[in-house]
Design a protein around this motif. Structure first.
Motif, PDB file in Angstrom:
ATOM      1  N   GLY A  85      11.210   1.558   9.507  1.00 58.08           N
ATOM      2  CA  GLY A  85      10.095   1.903  10.382  1.00 58.08           C
ATOM      3  C   GLY A  85       9.083   2.724   9.609  1.00 58.08           C
ATOM      4  N   CYS A  86       7.798   2.457   9.813  1.00 65.43           N
ATOM      5  CA  CYS A  86       6.734   3.180   9.121  1.00 65.43           C
ATOM      6  C   CYS A  86       5.696   3.634  10.146  1.00 65.43           C
ATOM      7  N   ILE A  87       5.232   4.860   9.992  1.00 68.46           N
ATOM      8  CA  ILE A  87       4.157   5.382  10.842  1.00 68.46           C
ATOM      9  C   ILE A  87       3.027   5.852   9.939  1.00 68.46           C
ATOM     10  N   THR A  88       1.810   5.486  10.296  1.00 68.82           N
ATOM     11  CA  THR A  88       0.616   5.892   9.558  1.00 68.82           C
ATOM     12  C   THR A  88      -0.332   6.577  10.541  1.00 68.82           C
ATOM     13  N   ILE A  89      -0.795   7.783  10.188  1.00 67.15           N
ATOM     14  CA  ILE A  89      -1.784   8.492  11.005  1.00 67.15           C
ATOM     15  C   ILE A  89      -2.879   9.017  10.096  1.00 67.15           C
TER      16      ILE A  89
ATOM     17  N   THR B 179      -4.601  10.509  23.429  1.00 68.81           N
ATOM     18  CA  THR B 179      -3.992  11.811  23.187  1.00 68.81           C
ATOM     19  C   THR B 179      -3.034  11.772  22.003  1.00 68.81           C
ATOM     20  N   ASN B 180      -2.625  10.589  21.581  1.00 64.50           N
ATOM     21  CA  ASN B 180      -1.759  10.463  20.409  1.00 64.50           C
ATOM     22  C   ASN B 180      -2.533  10.529  19.098  1.00 64.50           C
ATOM     23  N   SER B 181      -3.857  10.448  19.162  1.00 62.56           N
ATOM     24  CA  SER B 181      -4.660  10.430  17.937  1.00 62.56           C
ATOM     25  C   SER B 181      -5.227  11.826  17.689  1.00 62.56           C
ATOM     26  N   PHE B 182      -4.404  12.704  17.157  1.00 58.74           N
ATOM     27  CA  PHE B 182      -4.763  14.108  16.989  1.00 58.74           C
ATOM     28  C   PHE B 182      -5.951  14.309  16.063  1.00 58.74           C
ATOM     29  N   PHE B 183      -6.006  13.580  14.955  1.00 57.26           N
ATOM     30  CA  PHE B 183      -6.995  13.864  13.928  1.00 57.26           C
ATOM     31  C   PHE B 183      -8.025  12.767  13.728  1.00 57.26           C
ATOM     32  N   GLY B 184      -8.032  11.755  14.526  1.00 65.14           N
ATOM     33  CA  GLY B 184      -8.986  10.675  14.280  1.00 65.14           C
ATOM     34  C   GLY B 184      -8.768   9.520  15.216  1.00 65.14           C
ATOM     35  N   ASN B 185      -8.991   8.330  14.694  1.00 64.70           N
ATOM     36  CA  ASN B 185      -8.950   7.122  15.509  1.00 64.70           C
ATOM     37  C   ASN B 185      -7.553   6.616  15.789  1.00 64.70           C
ATOM     38  N   GLY B 186      -6.579   7.474  15.695  1.00 65.85           N
ATOM     39  CA  GLY B 186      -5.228   7.045  16.041  1.00 65.85           C
ATOM     40  C   GLY B 186      -4.438   6.642  14.835  1.00 65.85           C
ATOM     41  N   GLY B 187      -3.326   6.041  15.076  1.00 66.63           N
ATOM     42  CA  GLY B 187      -2.446   5.619  14.008  1.00 66.63           C
ATOM     43  C   GLY B 187      -1.774   4.331  14.402  1.00 66.63           C
ATOM     44  N   TYR B 188      -0.840   3.902  13.562  1.00 66.61           N
ATOM     45  CA  TYR B 188      -0.104   2.699  13.891  1.00 66.61           C
ATOM     46  C   TYR B 188       1.304   2.811  13.349  1.00 66.61           C
ATOM     47  N   SER B 189       2.180   2.033  13.952  1.00 68.17           N
ATOM     48  CA  SER B 189       3.551   1.956  13.466  1.00 68.17           C
ATOM     49  C   SER B 189       3.866   0.501  13.143  1.00 68.17           C
ATOM     50  N   LEU B 190       4.732   0.340  12.162  1.00 67.67           N
ATOM     51  CA  LEU B 190       5.117  -0.981  11.711  1.00 67.67           C
ATOM     52  C   LEU B 190       6.627  -0.984  11.548  1.00 67.67           C
ATOM     53  N   TRP B 191       7.288  -1.971  12.110  1.00 63.72           N
ATOM     54  CA  TRP B 191       8.739  -2.139  11.972  1.00 63.72           C
ATOM     55  C   TRP B 191       8.971  -3.420  11.204  1.00 63.72           C
TER      56      TRP B 191
END
Length: 159
Positions: free
Chosen positions: A138-142, A115-127
Protein backbone atom coordinates in the motif's frame (compact mmCIF):
# COMPACT_ATOMS: atom_id res chain seq x y z
CA UNK A 1 14.50 -12.17 -54.81
CA UNK A 2 11.37 -10.03 -54.75
CA UNK A 3 9.46 -12.90 -53.12
CA UNK A 4 12.10 -13.24 -50.38
CA UNK A 5 11.95 -9.47 -49.74
CA UNK A 6 8.15 -9.53 -49.54
CA UNK A 7 8.20 -12.50 -47.12
CA UNK A 8 10.83 -10.75 -44.97
CA UNK A 9 8.82 -7.52 -44.85
CA UNK A 10 5.64 -9.47 -44.07
CA UNK A 11 7.35 -11.38 -41.24
CA UNK A 12 8.81 -8.18 -39.79
CA UNK A 13 5.38 -6.51 -39.92
CA UNK A 14 3.73 -9.50 -38.23
CA UNK A 15 6.38 -9.57 -35.49
CA UNK A 16 6.02 -5.81 -34.91
CA UNK A 17 2.23 -6.19 -34.66
CA UNK A 18 2.51 -9.07 -32.19
CA UNK A 19 5.06 -7.18 -30.07
CA UNK A 20 2.91 -4.06 -29.90
CA UNK A 21 -0.15 -6.16 -29.03
CA UNK A 22 1.77 -7.83 -26.19
CA UNK A 23 3.05 -4.46 -25.03
CA UNK A 24 -0.49 -3.04 -25.06
CA UNK A 25 -1.62 -5.79 -22.66
CA UNK A 26 0.89 -4.54 -20.09
CA UNK A 27 -1.12 -1.37 -19.39
CA UNK A 28 -4.41 -1.30 -17.51
CA UNK A 29 -6.65 1.71 -16.98
CA UNK A 30 -7.97 2.22 -13.47
CA UNK A 31 -11.74 1.79 -13.62
CA UNK A 32 -12.62 4.24 -10.81
CA UNK A 33 -12.27 7.61 -12.54
CA UNK A 34 -13.50 10.61 -10.57
CA UNK A 35 -14.71 14.08 -11.51
CA UNK A 36 -15.07 17.11 -9.26
CA UNK A 37 -16.62 20.40 -10.38
CA UNK A 38 -16.90 23.83 -8.84
CA UNK A 39 -18.50 27.07 -9.90
CA UNK A 40 -18.26 30.71 -8.99
CA UNK A 41 -19.58 34.11 -9.97
CA UNK A 42 -17.24 36.98 -10.69
CA UNK A 43 -17.92 40.71 -10.83
CA UNK A 44 -19.92 41.62 -13.91
CA UNK A 45 -22.05 38.49 -13.65
CA UNK A 46 -19.55 36.13 -15.24
CA UNK A 47 -20.04 32.52 -14.28
CA UNK A 48 -17.04 30.18 -14.24
CA UNK A 49 -17.21 26.42 -13.91
CA UNK A 50 -14.18 24.19 -13.50
CA UNK A 51 -14.25 20.40 -13.66
CA UNK A 52 -11.29 18.13 -12.93
CA UNK A 53 -11.07 14.45 -13.65
CA UNK A 54 -8.24 12.02 -13.05
CA UNK A 55 -7.35 8.40 -13.59
CA UNK A 56 -4.37 6.07 -13.41
CA UNK A 57 -2.66 4.00 -16.10
CA UNK A 58 -0.76 1.08 -14.60
CA UNK A 59 1.92 -1.17 -16.09
CA UNK A 60 0.97 -4.63 -14.79
CA UNK A 61 4.43 -6.03 -15.57
CA UNK A 62 6.75 -3.39 -14.05
CA UNK A 63 4.43 -1.71 -11.46
CA UNK A 64 5.19 1.74 -12.90
CA UNK A 65 2.15 3.96 -13.21
CA UNK A 66 0.97 7.29 -14.55
CA UNK A 67 -1.39 9.69 -12.78
CA UNK A 68 -3.44 11.45 -15.46
CA UNK A 69 -5.53 14.57 -14.91
CA UNK A 70 -7.73 16.71 -17.11
CA UNK A 71 -9.26 20.11 -16.35
CA UNK A 72 -12.03 21.89 -18.25
CA UNK A 73 -12.83 25.52 -17.46
CA UNK A 74 -15.85 27.31 -18.90
CA UNK A 75 -16.65 31.03 -18.53
CA UNK A 76 -19.97 32.51 -19.62
CA UNK A 77 -22.22 35.48 -19.10
CA UNK A 78 -26.02 35.52 -19.22
CA UNK A 79 -26.12 35.10 -23.00
CA UNK A 80 -23.15 33.12 -24.28
CA UNK A 81 -20.10 31.03 -23.55
CA UNK A 82 -17.10 33.37 -23.57
CA UNK A 83 -14.19 31.01 -23.02
CA UNK A 84 -13.54 27.26 -22.80
CA UNK A 85 -10.12 25.93 -21.84
CA UNK A 86 -8.90 22.38 -21.40
CA UNK A 87 -5.61 21.23 -19.94
CA UNK A 88 -4.09 18.03 -18.66
CA UNK A 89 -1.58 15.29 -19.02
CA UNK A 90 -0.03 12.26 -17.36
CA UNK A 91 2.82 12.27 -14.86
CA UNK A 92 5.00 9.18 -14.65
CA UNK A 93 5.40 7.79 -11.13
CA UNK A 94 8.05 5.38 -9.85
CA UNK A 95 7.72 1.62 -9.66
CA UNK A 96 5.90 0.24 -6.64
CA UNK A 97 7.92 -3.01 -6.74
CA UNK A 98 11.55 -3.29 -7.85
CA UNK A 99 11.14 -6.45 -9.94
CA UNK A 100 8.96 -7.35 -12.90
CA UNK A 101 6.06 -9.73 -12.21
CA UNK A 102 2.32 -9.77 -12.76
CA UNK A 103 0.54 -7.03 -10.79
CA UNK A 104 -2.98 -5.81 -10.12
CA UNK A 105 -3.78 -2.44 -8.63
CA UNK A 106 -6.45 -0.12 -7.27
CA UNK A 107 -6.32 3.57 -6.41
CA UNK A 108 -8.37 6.25 -4.68
CA UNK A 109 -7.93 9.98 -4.27
CA UNK A 110 -9.20 12.74 -2.02
CA UNK A 111 -11.01 15.51 -3.81
CA UNK A 112 -9.77 19.11 -3.54
CA UNK A 113 -11.18 21.14 -0.66
CA UNK A 114 -11.53 18.01 1.42
CA UNK A 115 -10.87 17.78 5.13
CA UNK A 116 -8.37 15.03 4.30
CA UNK A 117 -6.24 17.42 2.23
CA UNK A 118 -4.37 19.22 5.01
CA UNK A 119 -1.68 20.89 2.92
CA UNK A 120 -3.02 21.14 -0.60
CA UNK A 121 -5.14 19.48 -3.23
CA UNK A 122 -5.36 16.21 -1.39
CA UNK A 123 -3.55 12.97 -1.82
CA UNK A 124 -4.01 9.52 -3.20
CA UNK A 125 -3.49 5.94 -2.21
CA UNK A 126 -2.45 3.07 -4.41
CA UNK A 127 -2.71 -0.65 -3.60
CA UNK A 128 -0.64 -3.06 -5.69
CA UNK A 129 -0.70 -6.86 -5.47
CA UNK A 130 1.78 -9.28 -7.01
CA UNK A 131 -0.56 -11.94 -8.40
CA UNK A 132 2.20 -14.57 -8.64
CA UNK A 133 2.63 -14.69 -4.85
CA UNK A 134 1.02 -13.43 -1.65
CA UNK A 135 2.50 -9.93 -1.77
CA UNK A 136 0.64 -6.65 -1.27
CA UNK A 137 1.97 -3.11 -0.95
CA UNK A 138 0.00 0.00 0.00
CA UNK A 139 1.27 3.49 -0.86
CA UNK A 140 -0.02 6.89 0.24
CA UNK A 141 1.05 10.17 -1.36
CA UNK A 142 0.15 13.60 0.08
CA UNK A 143 1.28 17.14 -0.59
CA UNK A 144 3.81 18.49 1.90
CA UNK A 145 2.50 22.02 1.39
CA UNK A 146 6.06 23.05 0.47
CA UNK A 147 5.88 22.29 -3.24
CA UNK A 148 6.65 18.58 -3.08
CA UNK A 149 4.75 15.38 -2.51
CA UNK A 150 5.55 12.88 0.22
CA UNK A 151 5.04 9.25 -0.73
CA UNK A 152 5.51 6.18 1.48
CA UNK A 153 4.78 2.54 0.82
CA UNK A 154 4.30 -0.35 3.24
CA UNK A 155 4.43 -4.08 2.62
CA UNK A 156 1.52 -5.88 4.24
CA UNK A 157 2.13 -8.73 6.67
CA UNK A 158 -0.15 -11.74 6.46
CA UNK A 159 -0.92 -13.44 9.78
Amino acid sequence: MKLVTKIGIGAAFSLTTLMSAAHADEFKLWNGQRIACSSGRAAGKLDTRVCRSYTYLFNVKTSEYFRCQMTLSLTRDNKEVINVQVDGGCAKKPRVFETDSKYEFDATETEPANTNSFFGNGGYSLWVADTTQQKLRGCITISSGLGSDISKCLDMNFQ
